[in-house]
Write a protein that holds these residues in place. Structure first.
Motif, mmCIF file in Angstrom:
data_model
loop_
_atom_site.group_PDB
_atom_site.id
_atom_site.type_symbol
_atom_site.label_atom_id
_atom_site.label_comp_id
_atom_site.label_asym_id
_atom_site.label_seq_id
_atom_site.Cartn_x
_atom_site.Cartn_y
_atom_site.Cartn_z
ATOM 1 N N PHE A 85 0.798 -1.850 0.052
ATOM 2 C CA PHE A 85 -0.121 -0.446 0.011
ATOM 3 C C PHE A 85 0.613 1.358 -0.179
ATOM 4 O O PHE A 85 0.527 2.184 0.385
ATOM 5 N N TYR A 86 2.122 1.519 0.010
ATOM 6 C CA TYR A 86 2.802 2.684 -0.659
ATOM 7 C C TYR A 86 2.677 2.680 -1.935
ATOM 8 O O TYR A 86 1.689 3.079 -2.465
ATOM 9 N N LEU A 87 2.163 4.450 -1.247
ATOM 10 C CA LEU A 87 2.231 5.458 -2.594
ATOM 11 C C LEU A 87 3.043 5.143 -3.491
ATOM 12 O O LEU A 87 4.474 4.856 -3.986
ATOM 13 N N THR A 88 2.486 5.715 -4.870
ATOM 14 C CA THR A 88 3.709 5.194 -5.918
ATOM 15 C C THR A 88 4.857 6.182 -5.887
ATOM 16 O O THR A 88 4.616 7.302 -4.823
ATOM 17 N N ARG A 89 5.085 6.761 -6.648
ATOM 18 C CA ARG A 89 6.472 7.263 -7.258
ATOM 19 C C ARG A 89 6.069 8.415 -6.972
ATOM 20 O O ARG A 89 6.943 9.623 -6.631
ATOM 21 N N MET A 90 5.732 8.580 -8.141
ATOM 22 C CA MET A 90 4.922 10.269 -7.938
ATOM 23 C C MET A 90 4.663 11.116 -7.287
ATOM 24 O O MET A 90 4.047 12.005 -6.687
ATOM 25 N N ALA A 91 3.009 9.943 -6.251
ATOM 26 C CA ALA A 91 3.096 10.668 -4.855
ATOM 27 C C ALA A 91 4.136 10.806 -3.878
ATOM 28 O O ALA A 91 3.425 12.109 -3.441
ATOM 29 N N VAL A 99 6.306 18.324 1.721
ATOM 30 C CA VAL A 99 6.613 18.176 3.469
ATOM 31 C C VAL A 99 7.699 18.363 3.210
ATOM 32 O O VAL A 99 8.432 18.976 3.682
ATOM 33 N N HIS A 100 7.980 17.706 2.522
ATOM 34 C CA HIS A 100 9.963 17.498 3.125
ATOM 35 C C HIS A 100 10.410 16.290 2.305
ATOM 36 O O HIS A 100 10.028 15.205 1.816
ATOM 37 N N PRO A 101 12.020 16.908 1.640
ATOM 38 C CA PRO A 101 12.258 15.748 0.809
ATOM 39 C C PRO A 101 12.757 14.231 1.129
ATOM 40 O O PRO A 101 12.608 13.720 0.587
ATOM 41 N N LEU A 102 12.731 14.051 2.452
ATOM 42 C CA LEU A 102 13.202 12.854 2.840
ATOM 43 C C LEU A 102 11.960 11.493 2.456
ATOM 44 O O LEU A 102 11.894 11.034 2.428
ATOM 45 N N LEU A 103 10.615 12.772 2.483
ATOM 46 C CA LEU A 103 9.605 11.862 1.989
ATOM 47 C C LEU A 103 9.042 10.520 0.627
ATOM 48 O O LEU A 103 8.057 10.017 0.530
ATOM 49 N N ALA A 104 9.830 11.230 -0.431
ATOM 50 C CA ALA A 104 10.081 10.778 -1.812
ATOM 51 C C ALA A 104 11.315 9.182 -1.483
ATOM 52 O O ALA A 104 10.814 8.302 -2.069
ATOM 53 N N THR A 105 11.527 8.908 -0.079
ATOM 54 C CA THR A 105 11.322 7.841 0.468
ATOM 55 C C THR A 105 10.799 6.767 0.810
ATOM 56 O O THR A 105 10.383 6.749 1.398
ATOM 57 N N ARG A 106 10.267 5.709 0.857
ATOM 58 C CA ARG A 106 9.692 4.732 1.145
ATOM 59 C C ARG A 106 10.029 4.450 2.130
ATOM 60 O O ARG A 106 11.140 4.582 2.586
ATOM 61 N N GLY A 107 8.923 3.986 2.954
ATOM 62 C CA GLY A 107 9.156 3.128 3.899
ATOM 63 C C GLY A 107 8.088 4.159 5.709
ATOM 64 O O GLY A 107 7.809 2.760 6.215
ATOM 65 N N VAL A 108 8.402 5.265 5.900
ATOM 66 C CA VAL A 108 8.186 5.637 7.067
ATOM 67 C C VAL A 108 6.766 5.281 6.988
ATOM 68 O O VAL A 108 6.325 5.681 5.694
ATOM 69 N N LEU A 137 -0.670 -4.064 -5.482
ATOM 70 C CA LEU A 137 0.620 -4.899 -5.566
ATOM 71 C C LEU A 137 1.762 -3.878 -5.827
ATOM 72 O O LEU A 137 1.885 -3.188 -6.880
ATOM 73 N N PHE A 138 3.250 -4.009 -4.780
ATOM 74 C CA PHE A 138 3.968 -2.619 -4.906
ATOM 75 C C PHE A 138 5.411 -3.574 -5.646
ATOM 76 O O PHE A 138 5.590 -4.868 -4.147
ATOM 77 N N ASP A 139 5.760 -3.069 -6.504
ATOM 78 C CA ASP A 139 6.940 -3.423 -7.369
ATOM 79 C C ASP A 139 8.858 -2.945 -6.367
ATOM 80 O O ASP A 139 8.348 -1.622 -6.768
ATOM 81 N N LYS A 140 9.670 -3.635 -5.329
ATOM 82 C CA LYS A 140 10.363 -2.309 -4.648
ATOM 83 C C LYS A 140 11.711 -2.387 -5.961
ATOM 84 O O LYS A 140 12.193 -1.534 -5.804
ATOM 85 N N SER A 141 11.318 -3.796 -6.872
ATOM 86 C CA SER A 141 12.501 -3.463 -7.228
ATOM 87 C C SER A 141 12.607 -1.852 -8.977
ATOM 88 O O SER A 141 13.180 -1.313 -9.345
ATOM 89 N N ARG A 142 11.037 -1.687 -9.033
ATOM 90 C CA ARG A 142 10.623 -0.515 -9.755
ATOM 91 C C ARG A 142 10.615 0.980 -8.547
ATOM 92 O O ARG A 142 10.384 1.871 -9.601
#
Length: 203
Positions: A85-91, A99-108, A137-142
């Motif tokens: 359920f991660y947000l898309t890369r664009m989102a 909000v903050h540049p670090l939020l481009a990285t998924r995880g938190v 489904l989320f593809d971590k490789s992409r």
């Protein structure tokens, strides 16, 4: 191991688990599955949250447990990962700009689509051939979602839903704990604590 049912051997093989993991199936999972089965309600699925650090075996345990529920207790169960359920890369890029540049990285917390997760859980409570539910489904490789045309479809209401994720059920910290950075990244890239505050609020 040779006395184990074929579905169990297939699972151990597909997960690349050592043979001694067979004891988990024999000594632990049936008892846990039996307890869960006793908690099932007729009116809605039983939702179980599973929390654990990365690499501790949450997904493996959830898949194994759902398999035991299905095979041993004829109890329809599904496993969902918060990671899907991660947000898309664009989102996430838009969130990072806002909000903050670090939020481009998924995880938190805050990088997941909670509205989608909530909607999926709600719709699973009414799943049927007439009301099928697609599971993201989320593809971590992409670092992005799999096209929705490839999402698996559920056509029956599960009795049990196992939702696993490293922050499932985690409570926010007290504000007084936030000023002290826990690592170099926070000290150097989150000097104003905007990232920490945002993530903490999402919990």
């Amino acid at each position: 191991m040779n006395d184990s049912p074929a579905w169990q051997r297939d699972f151990l093989s597909s997960e690349r688990l050592p043979e001694h993991y067979e004891r988990v199936f024999r000594d632990i999972l049936p008892s846990l599955a039996a307890w869960l089965h006793r908690q099932v309600r007729p009116d809605r699925p039983l939702l179980i949250g599973m929390n654990g650090a990365q690499g501790t075996g949450k997904s493996t345990l959830a898949r194994g447990l759902s398999l035991v529920l299905e095979r041993t207790f004829e109890c329809p169960a599904i496993h969902l990962s918060l990671d899907d359920f991660y947000l898309t890369r664009m989102a996430r890029r838009q969130l990072a700009d806002r909000v903050h540049p670090l939020l481009a990285t998924r995880g938190v917390p805050g990088t997941h689509d909670i509205a989608m997760a909530t909607d999926t859980l709600e719709r699973l409570g009414h799943a049927s051939p007439q009301r099928p539910v697609a599971l993201p489904l989320f593809d971590k490789s992409r670092d992005d979602r799999v096209p929705d045309s490839q999402w698996p479809i559920v056509q029956r209401r599960p009795a049990i839903i196992l939702l696993e994720g490293w922050c499932v059920g985690t409570l926010p910290q007290e504000d007084s704990a936030l000023p002290d950075p826990v690592n170099r990244m926070e000290a150097e890239q989150d000097t104003d604590m905007n990232w920490r505050r945002f993530v903490n609020r999402q919990l």
